[in-house]
Motif scaffolding. Structure first.
Motif, PDB file in Angstrom:
ATOM      1  N   TYR A 111       8.445  -4.415  -3.504  1.00  5.18           N
ATOM      2  CA  TYR A 111       7.324  -5.070  -4.184  1.00  5.18           C
ATOM      3  C   TYR A 111       7.390  -4.777  -5.685  1.00  5.18           C
ATOM      4  O   TYR A 111       7.276  -3.620  -6.105  1.00  5.18           O
ATOM      5  N   GLU A 112       7.549  -5.829  -6.460  1.00  5.04           N
ATOM      6  CA  GLU A 112       7.785  -5.662  -7.899  1.00  5.04           C
ATOM      7  C   GLU A 112       6.684  -6.225  -8.788  1.00  5.04           C
ATOM      8  O   GLU A 112       6.769  -6.112 -10.003  1.00  5.04           O
ATOM      9  N   ASN A 113       5.653  -6.851  -8.217  1.00  5.06           N
ATOM     10  CA  ASN A 113       4.596  -7.400  -9.069  1.00  5.06           C
ATOM     11  C   ASN A 113       3.208  -7.057  -8.529  1.00  5.06           C
ATOM     12  O   ASN A 113       3.062  -6.405  -7.500  1.00  5.06           O
ATOM     13  N   ASP A 114       2.193  -7.523  -9.240  1.00  3.79           N
ATOM     14  CA  ASP A 114       0.803  -7.160  -8.930  1.00  3.79           C
ATOM     15  C   ASP A 114       0.192  -7.926  -7.770  1.00  3.79           C
ATOM     16  O   ASP A 114      -0.912  -7.617  -7.337  1.00  3.79           O
ATOM     17  N   VAL A 115       0.884  -8.944  -7.289  1.00  7.86           N
ATOM     18  CA  VAL A 115       0.300  -9.816  -6.260  1.00  7.86           C
ATOM     19  C   VAL A 115      -0.133  -9.028  -5.032  1.00  7.86           C
ATOM     20  O   VAL A 115      -1.156  -9.345  -4.408  1.00  7.86           O
ATOM     21  N   TYR A 116       0.604  -7.980  -4.696  1.00  6.46           N
ATOM     22  CA  TYR A 116       0.334  -7.242  -3.467  1.00  6.46           C
ATOM     23  C   TYR A 116      -0.408  -5.924  -3.717  1.00  6.46           C
ATOM     24  O   TYR A 116      -0.346  -5.004  -2.908  1.00  6.46           O
ATOM     25  N   LYS A 120       2.574  -2.540  -5.205  1.00  6.09           N
ATOM     26  CA  LYS A 120       3.421  -2.784  -6.368  1.00  6.09           C
ATOM     27  C   LYS A 120       4.295  -1.562  -6.682  1.00  6.09           C
ATOM     28  O   LYS A 120       3.825  -0.423  -6.708  1.00  6.09           O
ATOM     29  N   GLY A 121       5.594  -1.822  -6.912  1.00  5.71           N
ATOM     30  CA  GLY A 121       6.535  -0.771  -7.268  1.00  5.71           C
ATOM     31  C   GLY A 121       7.071   0.027  -6.092  1.00  5.71           C
ATOM     32  O   GLY A 121       7.901   0.916  -6.277  1.00  5.71           O
TER      33      GLY A 121
END
Length: 263
Positions: A111-116, A120-121
């Protein structure tokens, strides 16, 4: 989480589906195992065999379970490993029969973005274990030991709730019965057309004639020039009855059975 929810995740293992899977999950069970970090090859193989013999499941790396059954999705730490899905099978292949290899798959959930949100990260890896019931039981192929965890060649494991144990007599009988029934259903699903097509392939694989001066066998329908050039003799192992003659005989037998049934 219901079995239907798990099935949805199995069918479409997307980032969104994994997020939903974590949100709905109520803890480990026979089809789900959580591990906060990668475990030894021996322990991993034992769980995988147990899940296969129990109908399949998944092992989630990067998620741990608390004593009260709640889960913590902390992700795989920077100090831990991230396995290349293409090379993963090498880790446990010596413990597993070849027939189960095609049913094992590892997928990345990064997970690389804020959507989840809180994911994230974070990085997770999930091992999916599925199996054809007719291939059961899955039997351990090799001995192994890592610290206090052992696995033995010839042993059969099964899941009991969230635990992986040696199969007992009654459980083995149940697995064997399900396997036999699955294979029987597969045989029943073969149509008459399939059977005849397979028989035709076998007939075509045997040459009617063999050319005397050739290392290869050729069928009689090769050109007259080739037959004259090489010379040929009858292949003694070719069935005395041709494929067409066999069909004619089967038709006559079927007609006779129908007549007896009608009259």
């Amino acid at each position: 989480m219901t079995k239907d929810d798990l099935l949805v995740f199995f069918k479409e293992p997307t980032l969104e589906a994994f997020s939903d899977f974590l949100e709905k999950n109520v803890g480990e069970g026979s089809q789900v195992e959580f591990k906060g970090k990668w475990i030894s090859d021996v322990k991993l193989a034992k769980i995988m065999i147990g899940m296969a013999n129990s109908g399949g499941g998944c092992i989630v790396i990067g998620v741990s379970e608390n004593d009260n059954g709640t889960i913590v999705a902390s992700g795989i730490s920077a100090e831990d490993k991230i396995y290349d899905p293409a090379d993963f099978s090498k880790i446990v292949e010596k413990y597993l029969p070849q027939k189960i290899g095609k049913y094992i798959e590892i997928k990345n959930f990064f997970y690389e973005n804020d959507v989840y949100g809180s994911l994230k990260g974070k990085k997770f890896q999930v091992i999916f274990i599925s199996v054809e019931i007719g291939d059961l039981p899955i039997i351990c192929e090799s001995d192994g030991q890592r610290e206090n965890e052992k696995i033995k060649r010839g042993e059969i494991y099964i899941r009991r709730g969230s635990k992986t144990d040696l199969i007992n007599y009654d459980e083995l009988q149940e697995v064997l019965t399900r396997s036999f029934e699955a294979r029987r259903r597969v045989r029943q699903d073969i149509t008459l057309e399939d059977e005849l097509d397979q028989l035709k392939v076998l007939y075509d694989a045997i040459p009617v004639s063999i050319y005397k001066n050739s290392f290869s066998a050729f069928k009689q329908n090769h050109s007259p020039i080739a037959r004259e050039l090489w010379g040929h003799f009858e292949n003694k192992v070719f069935p005395k009855q041709s494929f067409e003659e066999f069909l004619k005989e089967m038709i006559e037998d079927k007609e006779e059975k129908i007549r007896k049934a009608l009259f």
